[in-house]
Scaffold this motif. Structure first.
Motif, mmCIF file in Angstrom:
data_model
loop_
_atom_site.group_PDB
_atom_site.id
_atom_site.type_symbol
_atom_site.label_atom_id
_atom_site.label_comp_id
_atom_site.label_asym_id
_atom_site.label_seq_id
_atom_site.Cartn_x
_atom_site.Cartn_y
_atom_site.Cartn_z
ATOM 1 N N SER A 32 7.334 16.577 -3.726
ATOM 2 C CA SER A 32 5.797 16.627 -3.808
ATOM 3 C C SER A 32 5.170 17.488 -4.517
ATOM 4 O O SER A 32 6.014 18.195 -4.976
ATOM 5 N N ARG A 33 4.151 17.988 -4.468
ATOM 6 C CA ARG A 33 3.456 18.870 -5.143
ATOM 7 C C ARG A 33 3.714 20.348 -4.745
ATOM 8 O O ARG A 33 3.974 21.214 -5.463
ATOM 9 N N ARG A 58 10.812 5.114 0.402
ATOM 10 C CA ARG A 58 9.949 6.054 1.353
ATOM 11 C C ARG A 58 9.940 5.480 2.873
ATOM 12 O O ARG A 58 10.045 5.944 3.654
ATOM 13 N N ILE A 112 0.081 8.433 -1.176
ATOM 14 C CA ILE A 112 0.604 9.080 -2.405
ATOM 15 C C ILE A 112 -0.361 9.211 -3.329
ATOM 16 O O ILE A 112 -0.333 10.361 -3.927
ATOM 17 N N THR A 123 -2.723 12.340 -2.220
ATOM 18 C CA THR A 123 -2.044 13.777 -2.097
ATOM 19 C C THR A 123 -1.367 14.198 -3.346
ATOM 20 O O THR A 123 -1.082 15.262 -3.445
ATOM 21 N N GLU A 124 -0.734 13.163 -4.124
ATOM 22 C CA GLU A 124 0.122 13.630 -5.156
ATOM 23 C C GLU A 124 -0.575 13.024 -6.643
ATOM 24 O O GLU A 124 0.091 13.423 -7.532
ATOM 25 N N GLY A 135 2.841 11.123 -8.519
ATOM 26 C CA GLY A 135 3.492 10.917 -7.324
ATOM 27 C C GLY A 135 4.207 9.391 -7.246
ATOM 28 O O GLY A 135 5.337 9.488 -6.295
ATOM 29 N N ARG A 172 8.038 9.881 -8.923
ATOM 30 C CA ARG A 172 8.988 10.896 -8.609
ATOM 31 C C ARG A 172 10.336 10.365 -8.744
ATOM 32 O O ARG A 172 10.656 9.176 -8.137
#
Length: 501
Positions: A251-252, A436, A458, A461-462, A466, A469
């Motif tokens: 993640s970040r 996930r 996702i 937040t990313e 994201g 990934r």
């Protein structure tokens, strides 16, 4: 009438076969100076127009199935309605149900090129003629044994001058207005999903020739493909496990790099931990491939074609449905593979222990987490993989296939790698969401995570990044996976007695 339209400038072979072979090898142009049936001579288009008008019985400027049936019957050529429909479908670019003059010319050009490939492959002596022994040898290569009398019967059906050999003109005249959508020679050389295993078994199954199905060669190909997949997946398992870890944990705030990921895995469980999840990943190859192949063969009949091959869109529909059936059947193994790859040292004693604990703590529904994004991912993966592979294959056949449809190892590897990469790239966000969801252990009382809510989370937040990934290790394993599976596949074919050209 048909013969008079076609080019006759193919030089007659010299009486001495050895001289002919020498002449052909030294100067291909001397054997085929004009390059084929539609040579573009000054009056050739006029002769094609004459044939078109003869076949256009209702004088509406287009050839429909009925026009071809009546027109060819007048010329002494009898074709079934199914065969004529395939001719129209093969050449009908604007999908109006008939061939205009330009479509008719293009069909003849394209079809003649395919026929030339087959003629070259049958002409073992390279003397410009096919005899009974060459027909017997070619069929033997496909696993079909026929007697000399049967081979001579095949010859007589095409032999116009009574020489008991077939030259290029006789071969072309007999087959040119006979539909051949996918020459067996091309099917033999351009197998794709059977040969290449990149860890995701979502590709459309390969076609097999009638002879391969009748002689049982198909199961040898599938066994060789399964063995190649097992070796390929085992060799690239560390990269696959790293991909899963990055999909779930990166993640970040936890920016996991490739070197850091490998270091973390080895520190936590030793070098052996790099292969966690590989056992179940290899075990699921056999049931998935078998179910997928059987489903594909049954769906082909429902799609409405008992012909040797399907058209591209029919293959996509049949292949996607077969993939969905196979994935549904073995999906609990997919969940187990993800959980085994993510497990900590000592968490599970093995696959069965993992399955028991998931069932006891989370119930049967846990084995189908991520099922929806997995099913949705089949269509973009299979569709883009098939479209890219067929585009590259046809481009190579049109530009470089002169004496054989065999593309050679490097072209085949390049086409397979590019098509698989494009397919994975298109479906990767769905694959990440699936992983996930599979990884998320159910906690009593906690709300269930849905596909749409996970996508939103996702992105919020990313960001869009994201959704990709773990893409780097995923792409890193494509070239070694394709190369290893091809080498193992070819060696297993020899062991299983599959005839190679």
């Amino acid at each position: 009438m048909v013969s008079s339209v076609l080019c006759r400038c193919v030089a007659s072979p010299p009486p001495d076969a050895a001289a002919a072979a020498s002449s052909s090898a030294s100067s291909p142009a001397s054997v085929d100076p004009c390059g084929g049936a539609v040579c573009g001579g000054p009056d050739h288009r006029l002769r094609l127009w004459s044939l078109f008008q003869t076949l256009d019985v209702n004088r509406d400027g287009g050839l429909c199935v009925n026009d071809l049936a009546v027109g060819l019957r007048r010329l002494g050529l009898h074709r079934t309605e199914g065969e004529l429909r395939k001719i129209v479908q093969a050449g009908d670019k604007d999908l109006d149900g008939q061939l205009d003059f330009e479509e008719f010319v293009h069909y003849l050009q394209d079809h003649e090129k395919k026929l030339r490939l087959v003629f070259k492959s049958l002409d073992k002596k390279n003397d410009g003629r096919i005899d009974a022994q060459e027909i017997m040898q070619s069929l033997r290569d496909l696993g079909v044994k026929i007697s000399e009398q049967q081979a001579e019967k095949i010859l007589k059906s095409m032999d116009k001058n009574g020489t008991m050999t077939i030259d290029w003109n006789e071969w072309r005249d007999y087959h040119l207005l006979h539909p051949v959508e996918n020459i067996p020679e091309i099917i033999l050389y351009w197998k794709h999903s059977t040969i290449f295993d990149v860890g995701e078994n979502l590709t459309v199954p390969d076609e097999f020739t009638v002879e391969e199905r009748q002689t049982g060669m198909w199961w040898r190909h599938l066994v060789a493909g399964g063995g190649a997949g097992a070796v390929s997946r085992t060799c690239t398992a560390p990269l696959d496990r790293l991909k899963v870890l990055m999909q779930v944990h990166a993640s970040r705030s936890n920016n996991m790099c490739i070197v850091g990921g490998f270091t973390q895995m080895i520190r936590e469980g030793g070098a052996k931990s790099l292969w966690r999840g590989n056992g179940i990943n290899v075990l699921k190859i056999a049931p998935e491939s078998a179910i997928k192949f059987m489903a594909y063969e049954q769906i082909k009949r429902l799609v409405g074609s008992d012909q040797e091959t399907l058209r591209i869109h029919e293959r996509l529909v049949a292949g996607s449905l077969a993939g969905a059936i196979a994935q549904s059947s073995i999906y609990p193994m997919e969940v187990l593979k993800t959980r085994m790859a993510l497990r900590k040292t000592g968490q599970y004693s093995g696959m069965l222990d993992c399955a028991r604990k998931i069932l006891a703590r989370e119930g049967m529904a846990a084995f189908y987490k991520g099922y929806v994004p997995n099913m949705l991912g089949i269509i973009p993966y299979a569709g883009i993989d098939l479209a890219v592979y067929e585009t590259l294959k046809n481009a190579w056949l049109q530009r470089y296939a002169v004496n054989s449809a065999d593309p050679g190892v490097f072209v085949l590897l390049a086409c397979g790698t590019m098509s698989s990469t494009c397919g994975q790239l298109a479906s990767y966000p769905l694959a990440l969401v699936r992983t996930r969801m599979q990884a998320q252990a159910s906690i009593e009382g906690a709300p269930e995570v849905t596909m749409s809510s996970l996508f939103r989370q996702i992105l919020r937040t990313e960001g869009a990044f994201g959704l990709y990934r773990g893409l780097a290790p995923n792409f890193m394993k494509v070239i070694p996976a394709v190369s290893i599976s091809y080498v193992v596949y070819e060696n297993l074919k020899i062991t299983l007695g599959v005839q190679s050209r």
